[in-house]
Enzyme design. Structure first.
Site, mmCIF file in Angstrom:
data_model
loop_
_atom_site.group_PDB
_atom_site.id
_atom_site.type_symbol
_atom_site.label_atom_id
_atom_site.label_comp_id
_atom_site.label_asym_id
_atom_site.label_seq_id
_atom_site.Cartn_x
_atom_site.Cartn_y
_atom_site.Cartn_z
ATOM 1 N N GLY A 32 30.234 49.874 124.993
ATOM 2 C CA GLY A 32 31.689 49.919 125.167
ATOM 3 C C GLY A 32 32.205 49.114 126.342
ATOM 4 C CB SER A 33 31.012 46.205 128.314
ATOM 5 O OG SER A 33 30.784 45.199 127.362
ATOM 6 C CG ASN A 34 34.111 43.643 124.408
ATOM 7 O OD1 ASN A 34 34.741 42.709 124.906
ATOM 8 N ND2 ASN A 34 32.885 43.501 123.934
ATOM 9 C CG LEU B 119 32.345 47.643 105.362
ATOM 10 C CD1 LEU B 119 32.307 46.285 106.035
ATOM 11 C CD2 LEU B 119 31.617 47.577 104.019
ATOM 12 C CG HIS C 161 31.047 38.411 115.020
ATOM 13 N ND1 HIS C 161 30.261 39.434 114.519
ATOM 14 C CD2 HIS C 161 30.296 37.292 114.950
ATOM 15 C CE1 HIS C 161 29.093 38.943 114.156
ATOM 16 N NE2 HIS C 161 29.092 37.647 114.399
ATOM 17 C CG ASP D 4 31.188 40.114 111.031
ATOM 18 O OD1 ASP D 4 31.878 40.813 111.779
ATOM 19 O OD2 ASP D 4 29.944 40.170 110.985
ATOM 20 C CD GLU E 55 31.869 39.848 122.946
ATOM 21 O OE1 GLU E 55 32.300 40.918 122.539
ATOM 22 O OE2 GLU E 55 30.663 39.543 122.882
HETATM 23 C C1 GRF Z 1 30.002 42.769 121.632
HETATM 24 O O1 GRF Z 1 29.207 41.631 121.729
HETATM 25 C C2 GRF Z 1 30.965 42.648 120.463
HETATM 26 O O2 GRF Z 1 31.347 41.356 120.213
HETATM 27 C C3 GRF Z 1 30.142 43.139 119.316
HETATM 28 O O3 GRF Z 1 29.360 44.175 119.848
HETATM 29 C C4 GRF Z 1 29.172 43.982 121.241
HETATM 30 C C5 GRF Z 1 29.651 45.238 121.889
HETATM 31 O O4 GRF Z 1 29.485 45.250 123.244
HETATM 32 N N1 GRF Z 1 30.972 43.445 118.178
HETATM 33 P P1 GRF Z 1 30.144 46.399 124.069
HETATM 34 O O5 GRF Z 1 29.761 47.714 123.424
HETATM 35 O O6 GRF Z 1 31.615 46.187 124.062
HETATM 36 O O7 GRF Z 1 29.552 46.282 125.444
#
Ligand code: GRF
Length: 206
Positions: free
Chosen positions: A26-28, A101, A118, A159, A188
């Protein structure tokens, strides 16, 4: 007293709501939680996960954002998750490292309002099973000189939805998949909050 509280209520802006789906670290999701923590017009309303071990759940709790866990059966064989998501009145649903999905009930209720990030330049290196280091290993082995990210709308195939943004980074000849993953993850983290904000605030983007 009553009048006073009414005035205060009127001053509260109605914020747009983001609902995040995440399966892992969950870093994003963290970047979205940080970016919108004090935003005047947008908030992260909830984070949903299919994985009880997902660190993303803890990250949401740290930001006092509701974190909801669901099972495969609830997701695919009932409207439970749909109803829970609807309760947060989402303006945008962001898949941030979410591995399942998305079922039709969610796609049909929120057409064009679900996006995914992605870690490669789609249409290459996408599809079922193409996640995490699988993606970066395939890119390194291909000899491609660049990789990057794709932020795209979500449809009923992995995707395959319409692209919103692609950004690029180099692949160096000696890169390991881990080194490439770190470079792509930086992209990202930079672009996901920007794109989400643009989609929510710019007219006709959704
Ligand atoms: C990221 O590379 C994102 O693009 C992909 O899964 C990864 C998740 O990373 N869909 P995080 O959990 O957000 O660290």
């Amino acid at each position: 007293m009553q009048l006073h509280s009414k005035l205060i209520l009127l001053e509260q802006p109605v914020k747009k709501n983001i609902v995040i789906f995440a399966s892992g670290s969950g870093s994003n999701a963290q970047r979205l939680l940080e970016h919108f923590e004090h935003h005047p017009q947008i908030r992260v309303a909830a984070l949903f996960s299919n994985n009880p071990k997902a660190y993303a759940l803890k990250r949401a709790e740290t930001y006092h954002v509701p974190a909801l866990l669901f099972s495969r059966d609830e997701f695919y064989n009932s409207d439970k998750v749909l109803e829970q998501v609807k309760a947060f009145n989402p303006d945008l649903i962001v898949l941030a490292g979410f591995l399942w999905l998305v079922p039709l009930n969610l796609l049909q209720t929120f057409p064009d309002k679900i996006i995914n990030i992605h870690p490669a330049l789609l249409p290459k290196y996408g599809g079922k099973g193409m996640h995490g280091l699988h993606v970066h290993t395939a890119v390194v082995q291909s000899g491609d000189e660049r990789s990057g990210i794709t932020i795209h709308r979500v449809n009923e195939e992995y995707d395959k939805g319409e692209f919103i943004l692609q950004e690029y980074c180099p692949v160096h000849p000696q890169d390991t998949p881990e080194e490439l993953a770190a470079r792509v993850l930086q992209l990202e983290h930079k672009h996901l909050p920007e794109v989400v904000e643009q989609l929510l605030l710019e007219k006709d983007k959704l």
